[in-house]
Design a protein around this motif. Structure first.
Motif, PDB file in Angstrom:
ATOM      1  N   VAL A  96       2.309  17.700 -66.653  1.00 55.64           N
ATOM      2  CA  VAL A  96       3.219  18.144 -65.588  1.00 55.64           C
ATOM      3  C   VAL A  96       3.058  17.265 -64.345  1.00 55.64           C
ATOM      4  O   VAL A  96       4.031  16.819 -63.746  1.00 55.64           O
ATOM      5  CB  VAL A  96       2.963  19.634 -65.238  1.00 55.64           C
ATOM      6  N   ILE A  97       1.797  16.984 -63.996  1.00 57.28           N
ATOM      7  CA  ILE A  97       1.521  16.230 -62.764  1.00 57.28           C
ATOM      8  C   ILE A  97       2.017  14.790 -62.844  1.00 57.28           C
ATOM      9  O   ILE A  97       2.710  14.301 -61.933  1.00 57.28           O
ATOM     10  CB  ILE A  97       0.006  16.250 -62.455  1.00 57.28           C
ATOM     11  N   VAL A  98       1.697  14.090 -63.937  1.00 61.08           N
ATOM     12  CA  VAL A  98       2.064  12.670 -64.050  1.00 61.08           C
ATOM     13  C   VAL A  98       3.584  12.471 -64.057  1.00 61.08           C
ATOM     14  O   VAL A  98       4.106  11.633 -63.306  1.00 61.08           O
ATOM     15  CB  VAL A  98       1.401  12.030 -65.299  1.00 61.08           C
ATOM     16  N   PRO A  99       4.356  13.219 -64.868  1.00 62.41           N
ATOM     17  CA  PRO A  99       5.816  13.058 -64.822  1.00 62.41           C
ATOM     18  C   PRO A  99       6.419  13.437 -63.460  1.00 62.41           C
ATOM     19  O   PRO A  99       7.380  12.804 -63.017  1.00 62.41           O
ATOM     20  CB  PRO A  99       6.313  14.006 -65.926  1.00 62.41           C
ATOM     21  N   TRP A 100       5.869  14.460 -62.804  1.00 65.39           N
ATOM     22  CA  TRP A 100       6.394  14.829 -61.477  1.00 65.39           C
ATOM     23  C   TRP A 100       6.223  13.670 -60.503  1.00 65.39           C
ATOM     24  O   TRP A 100       7.158  13.307 -59.783  1.00 65.39           O
ATOM     25  CB  TRP A 100       5.679  16.076 -60.937  1.00 65.39           C
ATOM     26  N   LEU A 101       5.037  13.083 -60.479  1.00 58.82           N
ATOM     27  CA  LEU A 101       4.782  11.946 -59.591  1.00 58.82           C
ATOM     28  C   LEU A 101       5.686  10.770 -59.934  1.00 58.82           C
ATOM     29  O   LEU A 101       6.235  10.104 -59.045  1.00 58.82           O
ATOM     30  CB  LEU A 101       3.306  11.519 -59.676  1.00 58.82           C
ATOM     31  N   GLY A 102       5.869  10.520 -61.246  1.00 55.98           N
ATOM     32  CA  GLY A 102       6.724   9.412 -61.676  1.00 55.98           C
ATOM     33  C   GLY A 102       8.172   9.606 -61.266  1.00 55.98           C
ATOM     34  O   GLY A 102       8.824   8.681 -60.757  1.00 55.98           O
ATOM     35  N   GLY A 103       8.705  10.814 -61.477  1.00 54.37           N
ATOM     36  CA  GLY A 103      10.091  11.102 -61.115  1.00 54.37           C
ATOM     37  C   GLY A 103      10.309  11.062 -59.616  1.00 54.37           C
ATOM     38  O   GLY A 103      11.305  10.507 -59.127  1.00 54.37           O
ATOM     39  N   PHE A 104       9.366  11.633 -58.859  1.00 53.20           N
ATOM     40  CA  PHE A 104       9.464  11.641 -57.394  1.00 53.20           C
ATOM     41  C   PHE A 104       9.428  10.213 -56.851  1.00 53.20           C
ATOM     42  O   PHE A 104      10.243   9.830 -55.999  1.00 53.20           O
ATOM     43  CB  PHE A 104       8.319  12.464 -56.803  1.00 53.20           C
ATOM     44  N   TRP A 105       8.487   9.422 -57.356  1.00 54.77           N
ATOM     45  CA  TRP A 105       8.361   8.028 -56.908  1.00 54.77           C
ATOM     46  C   TRP A 105       9.625   7.229 -57.206  1.00 54.77           C
ATOM     47  O   TRP A 105      10.117   6.475 -56.358  1.00 54.77           O
ATOM     48  CB  TRP A 105       7.161   7.370 -57.588  1.00 54.77           C
ATOM     49  N   LEU A 106      10.175   7.380 -58.416  1.00 58.48           N
ATOM     50  CA  LEU A 106      11.367   6.623 -58.805  1.00 58.48           C
ATOM     51  C   LEU A 106      12.557   6.974 -57.914  1.00 58.48           C
ATOM     52  O   LEU A 106      13.263   6.080 -57.428  1.00 58.48           O
ATOM     53  CB  LEU A 106      11.713   6.904 -60.265  1.00 58.48           C
TER      54      LEU A 106
END
Length: 390
Positions: A96-106
């Protein structure tokens, strides 16, 4: 005022089933999972191409029904102790944490405002248990250790994703508080524990007692109807609490797995027939929901980047923790790719963001199409690579 035959429920139901049948034929021709064929045909008959079917309330209701029945059937295949593994919590949390950070950053990197970036990240956390579970079931792999890990992690991931959605709405609205998050987490976990206990200790024995009554001996379908009523009650309870209804149905399935019936029809056999009809409509509906005519060059570029990030972050977020905890490389990849489909969960998150004015139509289209693409990727990878030898 008379209406055309195409607006009648009978016509729509018949057309949906014919479309699902065509999906099976397409899947057999391209040697892919039935899920892929049904979604592709749904895409063709939907607004993107032929516009024969739109995502009406009727289609939405049938799709929701299909998802609930599908997860009930999947639950009947699992023992509760198979899912109670601390490793799944670690994988689910990281997933959950890694995809959230990836989507937010993108989203931020591509110039979208903070509120939109938060919702893109939230949509990336989702995992559609229904998609991967159905593919594993179709391939006869549900009993494998990797499948148990995927399902166990996906259940945890689904709960955490819905908590992330609640937190994201509060953050964007400026009403976020740690106490509010703690309350949500406690409420969701309490429902899962209580529902599981009630299912195993109360409802399952009740089904066995009903099976021994003269009435059940006369009407062997009685216990199955009772079990399905209980499953939908569990689903309703989950939705009332704020968890996805399919989690409630899954808990019901796990709870009823060990029910010993002497006179009544087998629960798994009866549910399988419902699954054949309604789960097919569910997968077709995912294709119908998409409208690729709304794509612009800018949104297409964002979609491409979003899909790549969606796949990579789940592989890293779920596959790497699995490998670090002693899972084999192949099974870690199975877990990682099994968590890739965003399916209807991300679509629902996107719809909430759109309705609340937190994302625009372009971002909504990108998330929905990303959900579709990630849904198709996993069956293809499973069938043509990870499970090719089995």
């Amino acid at each position: 005022m008379s209406t055309g035959i195409e607006t009648t429920i009978e016509f729509q139901m018949s057309l949906l089933l014919f479309v699902a049948l065509t999906g099976y034929l397409v899947a057999s021709r391209i040697n892919q999972s039935a899920v892929v064929g049904e979604i592709l045909v749904g895409l063709i008959v939907g607004p993107s191409f032929l516009a024969l079917i739109t995502y009406t309330d009727f289609v939405r209701s049938l799709a929701a029904l299909g998802a609930v029945i599908l997860l009930f059937v999947i639950g009947l295949e699992f023992d509760l102790k198979d899912l109670l593994d601390r490793r799944y919590v670690v994988i689910g949390l990281s997933g959950v944490i890694v995809p959230w950070l990836g989507g937010f950053w993108l989203a931020e990197a591509m110039g979208y405002p903070f509120g939109s970036a938060v919702f893109v990240g939230t949509a990336m956390t989702a995992t559609s248990i229904a998609i991967t579970a159905n593919v594993l079931k179709e391939m006869g792999q549900l009993s494998s250790a990797a499948a148990r890990a995927v399902i166990g992690t996906a259940v945890i991931d689904d709960v955490l994703s819905l908590i992330a959605l609640s937190v994201s709405i509060d953050v964007v609205a400026g009403t976020f508080t740690p106490l509010g998050v703690a309350t949500t987490v406690f409420k969701d976990l309490a429902f899962i524990v209580v529902a599981g206990a009630v299912g195993i200790k109360v409802v399952a024995p009740l089904l066995e007692r009903v099976d021994r009554t003269p009435l059940a001996q006369r009407y062997p379908e009685l216990v199955f109807i009772t079990a399905m009523a209980a499953a939908f009650f569990f689903a309703m309870g989950a939705e009332f609490i704020g968890i996805s209804a399919i989690i409630g149905a899954f808990i019901a399935g796990i709870s009823f797995r060990g029910v010993d019936l002497a006179h009544s029809r087998d629960l798994k056999e009866g549910a399988e027939y419902l699954h054949i009809i309604f789960a097919s409509i569910f997968f077709v509906s995912l294709g119908i929901l998409v409208d690729i005519t709304a794509l612009t060059p800018g949104i297409a570029l964002f979609l491409l980047a979003l899909t790549v990030v969606a796949v990579v972050t789940k592989l890293i977020g779920c596959g790497v923790p699995a490998r670090l905890q002693g899972v084999s490389t192949r099974n870690s990849l199975i877990i990682g790719f099994g968590m890739v489909p965003r399916g209807e969960v991300a679509m629902i998150v996107a719809l909430i963001g759109l309705n609340q004015g937190l994302i625009d139509q372009g971002v909504y289209v990108a998330i929905v199409l990303m959900s579709l693409l990630t849904t198709v990727i996993t069956p293809i990878v499973y069938r043509n690579w990870l499970y090719r030898e089995t």
